[in-house]
Write a protein that holds these residues in place. Structure first.
Motif, PDB file in Angstrom:
ATOM      1  N   TRP B   5       0.810  -1.213   0.000  1.00  0.00           N
ATOM      2  CA  TRP B   5       0.000   0.000   0.000  1.00  0.00           C
ATOM      3  C   TRP B   5       0.841   1.259   0.000  1.00  0.00           C
ATOM      4  O   TRP B   5       0.488   2.261  -0.606  1.00  0.00           O
ATOM      5  N   THR B  57      -8.156  -6.854  -7.015  1.00  0.00           N
ATOM      6  CA  THR B  57      -9.007  -7.300  -5.903  1.00  0.00           C
ATOM      7  C   THR B  57     -10.013  -8.337  -6.385  1.00  0.00           C
ATOM      8  O   THR B  57     -10.245  -9.344  -5.720  1.00  0.00           O
ATOM      9  N   ARG B  67      -8.921 -16.441  -0.385  1.00  0.00           N
ATOM     10  CA  ARG B  67      -9.585 -15.586   0.605  1.00  0.00           C
ATOM     11  C   ARG B  67     -11.072 -15.927   0.705  1.00  0.00           C
ATOM     12  O   ARG B  67     -11.672 -15.851   1.747  1.00  0.00           O
ATOM     13  N   ASN B 211      -9.673 -10.745   7.188  1.00  0.00           N
ATOM     14  CA  ASN B 211      -8.595 -10.033   7.888  1.00  0.00           C
ATOM     15  C   ASN B 211      -8.861  -9.985   9.397  1.00  0.00           C
ATOM     16  O   ASN B 211      -8.520  -9.022  10.064  1.00  0.00           O
TER      17      ASN B 211
ATOM     18  N   THR C 266     -11.616  -8.654   1.187  1.00  0.00           N
ATOM     19  CA  THR C 266     -10.727  -8.098   0.169  1.00  0.00           C
ATOM     20  C   THR C 266      -9.288  -8.076   0.709  1.00  0.00           C
ATOM     21  O   THR C 266      -9.083  -8.136   1.911  1.00  0.00           O
ATOM     22  N   PRO C 267      -8.285  -7.972  -0.191  1.00  0.00           N
ATOM     23  CA  PRO C 267      -6.883  -8.130   0.230  1.00  0.00           C
ATOM     24  C   PRO C 267      -6.411  -7.093   1.252  1.00  0.00           C
ATOM     25  O   PRO C 267      -7.018  -6.035   1.415  1.00  0.00           O
ATOM     26  N   GLU C 268      -5.281  -7.421   1.875  1.00  0.00           N
ATOM     27  CA  GLU C 268      -4.823  -6.619   3.010  1.00  0.00           C
ATOM     28  C   GLU C 268      -4.292  -5.234   2.643  1.00  0.00           C
ATOM     29  O   GLU C 268      -4.205  -4.368   3.509  1.00  0.00           O
ATOM     30  N   TYR C 269      -3.911  -5.030   1.366  1.00  0.00           N
ATOM     31  CA  TYR C 269      -3.371  -3.699   1.058  1.00  0.00           C
ATOM     32  C   TYR C 269      -4.408  -2.587   1.254  1.00  0.00           C
ATOM     33  O   TYR C 269      -4.061  -1.428   1.406  1.00  0.00           O
ATOM     34  N   TRP C 270      -5.682  -2.968   1.277  1.00  0.00           N
ATOM     35  CA  TRP C 270      -6.706  -1.950   1.511  1.00  0.00           C
ATOM     36  C   TRP C 270      -6.636  -1.393   2.923  1.00  0.00           C
ATOM     37  O   TRP C 270      -7.105  -0.285   3.180  1.00  0.00           O
TER      38      TRP C 270
END
Lengths: 107, 224, 483
Positions: B5, B57, B67, B211, C266-270
């Motif tokens: 990120w 995504t 996921r 997450n 959704t992926p962790e970069y978010w």
């Protein structure tokens, strides 16, 4: 994994501090701008007070040790941005008004 | 593809700044033209990045991608385990135990979950419950509802069911008959087919890697 | 009162249409408050109307009337200012009038469906006919299509009028691009997706990118027009600052979308992207405060329209505090993991919608009311608007405070300690720190209702004395001869 009591303690502390951390720059911005608009020095000084308190809260937040080093840096960058924001935007508003208008505007 | 990120953030800001300079070449930074350039630059840059990230995504959000579980996960035992590296719980899929006493083929499983998802929308469940944390906050979060210990300890004996899926189905078909807490769930007149599909949808959702949300699921006071 | 009067310039057809928009918006606002009050009472007494209209029904109507009345108000604002900006009648005004009454009829039918049908069988036909079942976007597909048609005609009005006037101002440019984005984004909300992660991924494209990006820009445009026409701020300044706001809103808000992608699969970069960009989202809101106050302050708040200037300033602050501060409070992933999906989100939602959008629409309503009377009253002022504003602000602050306290309680008890289960949820909402706030919420809901009733009375009467004065003067001058 930390136990439930310690986790609850962490969430309570961090949440309260972040609540205060979000409020203070809000007050800072509001009072600073009001001070400028109404030409009241004490309002502006009050604003600065809230700004300084915000820095204090961030230091407190870091001291709890709950934040990872990476988030410590993010918080510091955000604090700097928040401290600079109201005066910078005010100055920008003033400059843009001066640049783009011929009539007299308030100082 | 591995996306970090911080790189994306720095790139986004850098591109927006450079593009602003290009678009408003020769204009003073307080001028009308400069800020028009800044507006166009930031809109284009951020929209483009959003589209690119969305593309990646979507790849990761496909059922069976890792996921998001495959539809056939409803045939399996599902649990959560602590991931020490990510510092949160991740879903684990165990052995095949069947669902309502049968093993669903991939097509059947998809059809069942699909029916459950449509029923979920048709009955406006989100207007009281949250799922994945989004909804109306009046009733419990359903993200991990399948894993809630109450089905085993409380509801199963109450409705007289043999299995967890049966307990959920029977409860859902007439909630006011078995009130829990002071807030009651209305009877939404679910048919047996709809209730079964809804349970399948909830079970499938419980295996999504969120997450770690909701945090420390079902580690209750009693286990403290 | 030392108000002066002048005969108002003739209204454009588009402005007459705008009057209808505002009338319907204010009426729907009343419905929104009513259903909110019922929902608040149902939290105190869950058996109230349990069989006839349970919480879900009132909540659906509460959020849907909210979205519709605010959007109607904002669109009405554009229909009001557009002829002023372009100096001509809006092109295609006939189509605009027809679609308007179609939309009003559609809204009534939809409200009937929500109230009396409530839900349907688990089949695709339900999603088309009665209920789509996605929060804020509950409206069935036929309503979606009607809305698209509405936005399309509106967009045609704006573009065609701009082209016909042969003068594309910066404001119109921003407006057109924003409306195109707004319409395009709505189409993202018109798909059925079996995969709940993708469903919510696209759902936020509508909900977040409407409320935190395109609506904010629309408000920016309307604020800019108001500053120009209300306070006489030069166009060049207003436009330059609008560009800056749009650069900041889109610069932070588009990737700020990431804060909705923390926990939906959704992926962790978010996590990092959403956390960082949404922490910067207050920036454009501060910019709006600075600008509004800079110009309002220059006139010592003594403008031609006191309630409008009040709501303009209230909007700037409210947007910043509600959307900015209350949003940022829970935006960092470490906190959000626990507070996501609790009453804290509702606290943020209530204050943000009030500050950002309700204030804007009320400001526009007062602008329009001043001009709608046959005789202009300058400055527009009354005793009652202050009461209405004061009570509504007191009410929303109370409601937000109650939600914030119950949100803290829920976060700690259900999430941090209880492990987020069903039992933990019940433990949270029966805890005194949560349960007691429900009564306050209901009380402050009544305060809002009283404020609303005064607002309606004020909107119907404010500025009327000017008409009487002019009539009296006319009689006097007719008798006295020379003017």
């Amino acid at each position: 994994m930390i136990d439930t009591a310690a986790r609850a303690e962490m969430v309570r502390t961090l949440m309260l501090l972040e609540f205060v951390f979000a409020m203070l720059p809000g007050f800072y911005g509001v009072f600073y701008i009001l001070g400028q608009v109404l030409h009241r020095r004490w309002l502006r000084l009050l604003g600065y007070g809230f700004g300084a308190a915000q820095v204090g809260v961030v230091l407190l937040m870091i001291r709890t040790g709950y934040l990872e080093p990476f988030w410590v840096r993010v918080m510091l960058v955000l604090t700097l941005a928040y401290v600079a924001m109201p005066p910078a935007l005010w100055a920008l508003a003033k400059a843009i008004h001066r640049e783009n208008t011929d009539t007299l505007q308030p100082s | 593809m591995q996306i970090h990120w911080l790189e994306v953030t720095i790139a986004a800001i850098a591109i927006a700044v450079v593009l602003t300079r290009v678009l408003s070449k020769g204009a003073g930074w307080l001028s009308w033209r400069f800020w028009r350039g800044a507006m166009i630059a930031s809109s284009i840059t951020m929209t483009t990045i959003l589209f690119v990230l969305s593309f990646f995504t979507v790849q990761e959000a496909r059922p069976g991608s890792g996921r998001i579980p495959p539809w056939t996960v409803i045939n399996h035992e599902i649990g959560l385990k602590w991931d020490a590296e990510r510092q949160w719980q991740v879903p684990v899929v165990g052995e095949e135990t069947g669902f309502f006493g049968q093993v669903y083929s991939p097509e059947e499983a998809e059809a069942l979950v699909n029916k459950g998802k449509i029923t979920f929308q048709a009955r406006n469940c989100m207007e009281c419950h949250t799922l994945l944390g989004n909804g109306a906050y009046y009733a419990p979060d359903l993200t991990r509802a399948w894993l809630d210990p109450w089905w085993e300890t409380r509801i199963k004996p109450m409705v007289g069911a043999e299995s967890r899926e049966e307990a959920m189905m029977k409860w859902l078909m007439n909630p006011p008959q078995y009130p829990q807490g002071t807030r009651r769930m209305p009877n939404l007149n679910l048919t047996e087919e709809e209730a079964r599909a809804l349970v399948a949808f909830l079970k499938w959702m419980a295996a999504i890697d969120t997450n770690g949300f909701p945090p420390h699921y079902s580690l209750t006071y009693e286990q403290r | 009162m030392s108000a002066t009067t002048q005969v108002r310039p003739k209204l454009y057809e588009s402005q007459k249409l705008a009057l209808w928009y505002f009338a319907v918006a204010i009426a729907l606002f009343g419905l929104q408050l009513t259903f909110g009050l019922i929902a608040a009472y149902q939290q105190l007494n869950p058996n109230f109307l349990f069989e006839l209209a349970p919480f879900m029904t009132n909540r659906t109507l509460h959020v849907n009337t909210l979205v519709v009345w605010l959007l109607v108000g904002l669109v009405g604002g554009v229909y009001w200012f557009l002829p002023q900006e372009t100096g001509r009648e809006v092109v295609g005004i006939k189509a605009a009038k027809i679609i308007w009454w179609v939309i009003v009829a559609g809204v009534l039918v939809l409200a009937g469906i929500y109230l009396f049908v409530q839900y349907g069988p688990g089949e695709m036909s339900t999603l088309w006919l009665y209920m789509e079942g996605r929060e804020y976007l509950e409206a069935p597909r036929w309503v979606d299509l009607a809305l698209v048609l509405w936005v399309a005609i509106f967009l045609f009005n704006v573009i065609a009028t701009t082209l016909a006037s042969r003068r594309v101002t910066g404001l119109l440019l921003v407006l057109i691009f924003d409306l195109v984005a707004l319409g395009a984004l709505y189409s993202a909300g018109m798909h059925y997706n079996i995969n709940v992660t993708m469903d919510q991924f696209l759902w936020w494209w509508v909900v977040h990118l409407w409320v935190e990006a395109t609506w904010e820009v629309l408000v920016g445009v309307l604020m800019a027009w108001s500053l120009m026409y209300l306070l006489g701020t030069p166009r060049k300044v207003v436009e330059t600052w609008l560009f800056l706001e749009v650069a900041l809103v889109f610069g932070t808000g588009i990737l700020g979308l990431g804060h909705h992608y923390f926990w939906i699969g959704t992926p962790e970069y978010w996590l990092g992207l959403g956390g960082f960009f949404s922490a910067l989202e207050p920036l454009p809101l501060v910019a709006m405060v600075v600008h509004a106050l800079y110009d309002a302050g220059g006139h010592r708040l003594l403008a031609v329209n006191k309630p409008a200037v009040f709501w303009l300033v209230a909007q700037a602050f409210g947007n910043f505090i509600g959307a900015g501060v209350w949003g940022f409070m829970q935006t960092l992933p470490q906190i959000n993991m626990y507070s996501h999906g609790t009453q804290l989100a509702a606290a943020h939602g209530h204050l943000a919608f009030f500050g950002a959008y309700l204030s804007t629409v009320l400001m526009l309503t007062y602008v329009v009311v001043q001009q709608a009377r046959p005789v202009l009253s300058v400055p527009l002022d009354s005793r009652w608007w202050k009461w209405a504003a004061g009570l509504m602000i007191f009410g929303i602050v109370g409601i937000t405070g109650a939600f914030t306290i119950s949100g803290f309680t829920q976060t700690l008890i259900e999430r941090a300690e209880g492990g987020s289960t069903w039992a933990a949820f019940i433990r949270a909402y029966t805890h005194p720190w949560y349960a007691n706030t429900l009564g306050w919420r209901y009380f402050f809901g009544w305060i809002m209702i009283i404020g609303y009733l005064i607002l309606v009375y004020d909107l119907l009467t404010i500025g009327k004395h000017a008409v009487a004065t002019v009539k009296a003067t006319a009689v006097a001058t007719a008798g006295g001869g020379d003017d």
